[in-house]
Design an enzyme around this catalytic site. Structure first.
Site, PDB file in Angstrom:
ATOM      1  N   LYS A  52       0.835  -1.211   0.000  1.00 32.56           N
ATOM      2  CA  LYS A  52       0.000   0.000   0.000  1.00 32.56           C
ATOM      3  C   LYS A  52       0.871   1.263   0.000  1.00 32.56           C
ATOM      4  O   LYS A  52       0.609   2.208  -0.750  1.00 32.56           O
ATOM      5  CB  LYS A  52      -0.953  -0.010   1.193  1.00 32.56           C
ATOM      6  CG  LYS A  52      -2.021  -1.094   1.072  1.00 32.56           C
ATOM      7  CD  LYS A  52      -2.811  -1.312   2.360  1.00 32.56           C
ATOM      8  CE  LYS A  52      -3.682  -2.560   2.242  1.00 32.56           C
ATOM      9  NZ  LYS A  52      -4.438  -2.870   3.462  1.00 32.56           N
ATOM     10  N   GLN A  96      -4.551  -1.697   9.718  1.00 29.31           N
ATOM     11  CA  GLN A  96      -4.436  -3.003   9.059  1.00 29.31           C
ATOM     12  C   GLN A  96      -5.007  -4.103   9.946  1.00 29.31           C
ATOM     13  O   GLN A  96      -4.657  -4.213  11.117  1.00 29.31           O
ATOM     14  CB  GLN A  96      -2.956  -3.280   8.740  1.00 29.31           C
ATOM     15  CG  GLN A  96      -2.714  -4.585   8.003  1.00 29.31           C
ATOM     16  CD  GLN A  96      -3.323  -4.598   6.599  1.00 29.31           C
ATOM     17  OE1 GLN A  96      -3.263  -3.616   5.869  1.00 29.31           O
ATOM     18  NE2 GLN A  96      -3.934  -5.713   6.230  1.00 29.31           N
ATOM     19  N   ASP A 119     -10.982   2.565   4.089  1.00 30.23           N
ATOM     20  CA  ASP A 119     -11.257   1.124   3.954  1.00 30.23           C
ATOM     21  C   ASP A 119     -12.760   0.852   3.861  1.00 30.23           C
ATOM     22  O   ASP A 119     -13.180  -0.256   3.532  1.00 30.23           O
ATOM     23  CB  ASP A 119     -10.697   0.356   5.169  1.00 30.23           C
ATOM     24  CG  ASP A 119      -9.414  -0.393   4.836  1.00 30.23           C
ATOM     25  OD1 ASP A 119      -9.147  -0.614   3.633  1.00 30.23           O
ATOM     26  OD2 ASP A 119      -8.688  -0.763   5.783  1.00 30.23           O
TER      27      ASP A 119
HETATM   28  C1  BQF Z   1      -1.899 -10.191  -5.778  1.00 26.84           C
HETATM   29  C2  BQF Z   1      -6.049  -9.095   2.758  1.00 26.84           C
HETATM   30  C3  BQF Z   1      -6.966 -11.059   3.792  1.00 26.84           C
HETATM   31  C4  BQF Z   1      -6.925 -10.453   5.040  1.00 26.84           C
HETATM   32  C5  BQF Z   1      -6.460  -9.158   5.163  1.00 26.84           C
HETATM   33  C6  BQF Z   1      -1.856  -8.013  -4.570  1.00 26.84           C
HETATM   34  C7  BQF Z   1      -2.634  -7.829  -2.286  1.00 26.84           C
HETATM   35  C8  BQF Z   1      -2.836  -9.200  -2.280  1.00 26.84           C
HETATM   36  C9  BQF Z   1      -2.604  -9.964  -3.406  1.00 26.84           C
HETATM   37  C10 BQF Z   1      -2.921  -7.002  -1.094  1.00 26.84           C
HETATM   38  C11 BQF Z   1      -5.548  -8.336   1.601  1.00 26.84           C
HETATM   39  C12 BQF Z   1      -5.526  -8.943   0.246  1.00 26.84           C
HETATM   40  C13 BQF Z   1      -5.033  -7.060   1.802  1.00 26.84           C
HETATM   41  C14 BQF Z   1      -2.107  -9.378  -4.537  1.00 26.84           C
HETATM   42  C15 BQF Z   1      -4.436  -6.249   0.690  1.00 26.84           C
HETATM   43  C16 BQF Z   1      -5.244  -7.924  -0.830  1.00 26.84           C
HETATM   44  O1  BQF Z   1      -1.052  -9.843  -6.615  1.00 26.84           O
HETATM   45  O2  BQF Z   1      -2.635 -11.176  -5.955  1.00 26.84           O
HETATM   46  C17 BQF Z   1      -2.122  -7.242  -3.444  1.00 26.84           C
HETATM   47  O3  BQF Z   1      -2.057  -6.262  -0.698  1.00 26.84           O
HETATM   48  N1  BQF Z   1      -4.157  -7.050  -0.448  1.00 26.84           N
HETATM   49  C18 BQF Z   1      -5.061  -6.521   3.115  1.00 26.84           C
HETATM   50  O4  BQF Z   1      -4.634  -5.397   3.342  1.00 26.84           O
HETATM   51  O5  BQF Z   1      -5.552  -7.229   4.150  1.00 26.84           O
HETATM   52  C19 BQF Z   1      -6.020  -8.487   4.025  1.00 26.84           C
HETATM   53  C20 BQF Z   1      -6.531 -10.387   2.658  1.00 26.84           C
END
Ligand code: BQF
Length: 293
Positions: A52, A96, A119
Site C-alpha cells: 500500500k 491493518q 477502507d
Molecule cells: C496479488 C487481505 C486477507 C486479510 C487481510 C496483490 C494484495 C494481495 C494480493 C494485497 C488483503 C488482500 C489485503 C495481490 C491487501 C489484498 O497480486 O494477488 C495485493 O495487498 N491485499 C489486506 O490489506 O488485508 C487483508 C486479505
C-alpha cells in the site's frame, strides 16, 4: 476463457492517478495523504501494508506508516486513531487487520472518522453503501466492481452467486451487485458454510464471487459454461520449491475453472492488486472532499 488481469488494470488506473496528482500539484493543491497503522509483526499484514505504501509512492501520494508492537493497548491504539482523525494533513487512514486478540476490532473501526475511513469499514459507510448513497466502498468489493466495469462485463439481470458472507467482502459484494447501478442489477444469492447444495447454486450462476477463504474450494463441476468467475481468495499453501516456502492459491481451482469459465481472475494478480488501487481511489476522493470542509 479470458483472463481478468487485475495487475495490468491496476497499473492502468495507477497511471491515471499519477496524472491526476500532477494536475493537482499544478493547481497548487495538497496531494492525497494516506496513513496506515500496523500493529504487530504478522508477515502477511506487513507485506500488505508495504504494498500500500509503495503504491502511494508510485502515484505521488504522500503516505505515513505508524508501526506499533503487538502489546499496544486498545486505549493507546484509540488515541492514535483520535490523532489521525483530527490531523488536517491526513486525508484518510487504515488500521491493518487482523489486530492482536486483546484489541476489539469493532471498537477500532467505530473510532475512525467516517470521512477518513478509506477502507469503508465504518458502519456509517456500510449503511450508506447499502442505501445507495455516496460512501467509501470497502476496497475489495470496490476493486471487483471496477474490474467488471472496465472489462465491460454486463451484470444487469444476471444470476450472481457470492460464496462467503464476511463483513469485508461477501456481504458488501452481495449488496453492491444487487443495487440499481451501472455495475449492479444482478439477482444475487449469498451462500456460506451452512448453504445446502452449494454446487447446485453455483452451477446456475452467470457470475461467481468466491470469497470463502478455502484453497481450491470452487471446482470445475460447480461452474456453468461461460460464467464470470472472480476469485477473492488469497491462501498461503506450503510449497518447498519456492524460496518463501509457500505459494498463493485462490478459492477457485484455477486449472479446472479455466476449462469452463468465460472470464476468470488469476491469483496472484487478479483481485488483490485491484484492492490496493481501490484504496488509492478512496484516498483521492477523501482528499477532494476535504477541500470543501
Ligand atoms: C496479488 C487481505 C486477507 C486479510 C487481510 C496483490 C494484495 C494481495 C494480493 C494485497 C488483503 C488482500 C489485503 C495481490 C491487501 C489484498 O497480486 O494477488 C495485493 O495487498 N491485499 C489486506 O490489506 O488485508 C487483508 C486479505
Amino acid at each position: 476463457m479470458k483472463l481478468l488481469n487485475g495487475k495490468e488494470l491496476s497499473n492502468t488506473i495507477k497511471q491515471e492517478l499519477t496524472l491526476e496528482v500532477q494536475e493537482m500539484t499544478k493547481r497548487g493543491e495538497r496531494v492525497p495523504h494516506l496513513a496506515a497503522v500496523l500493529v504487530g509483526d504478522n508477515p502477511a499484514s506487513e507485506s500488505y501494508v508495504r504494498s500500500k505504501v509503495r503504491s502511494c509512492q508510485q502515484v505521488g501520494f504522500e503516505s505515513t506508516l505508524i508501526r506499533r508492537h503487538a502489546d499496544i493497548t486498545e486505549e493507546e491504539l484509540l488515541e492514535i486513531i483520535a490523532d489521525l482523525n483530527s490531523n488536517r494533513d491526513i486525508d484518510g487512514f487504515i488500521v491493518q487487520l487482523p489486530l492482536p486478540k486483546h484489541i476489539d476490532e469493532n471498537n477500532v473501526t467505530l473510532a475512525i472518522d467516517p470521512k477518513k475511513d478509506v477502507d469503508g469499514f465504518h458502519p456509517v459507510n456500510f449503511g450508506k453503501m447499502a442505501q445507495g448513497l455516496p460512501a467509501f466502498l470497502p476496497a475489495t468489493p470496490f476493486g471487483i466492481v471496477t474490474m467488471l466495469d472496465r472489462y465491460g462485463i454486463e451484470t444487469s439481470g444476471k444470476e450472481c452467486v457470492v460464496v462467503g458472507r464476511s463483513n469485508i467482502v461477501g456481504t458488501p459484494m452481495s449488496i453492491l451487485l444487487s443495487r440499481k447501478a451501472k455495475v449492479g442489477n444482478c439477482t444475487v444469492t449469498l451462500t456460506h458454510s451452512r448453504t445446502k447444495d452449494l454446487r447446485a447454486h453455483c452451477l446456475k450462476a452467470d457470475i461467481i464471487i468466491a470469497a470463502i477463504g478455502i484453497p481450491n474450494f470452487i471446482t470445475g463441476d460447480m461452474i456453468k459454461e461461460g460464467a464470470v468467475v472472480v476469485d477473492v481468495g488469497i491462501n498461503r499453501v506450503d510449497d518447498t520449491s519456492k524460496k518463501r516456502g509457500y505459494r498463493l492459491v485462490g478459492d477457485v481451482d484455477f486449472d479446472q475453472a479455466a476449462e469452463r469459465a468465460g472470464y476468470l481472475t488469476p491469483v496472484p494478480g487478479g483481485v488483490g492488486p485491484m484492492t490496493v488501487v481501490s484504496l488509492l481511489m478512496n484516498t483521492l476522493r477523501a482528499n477532494r472532499e476535504a477541500l470543501y470542509e
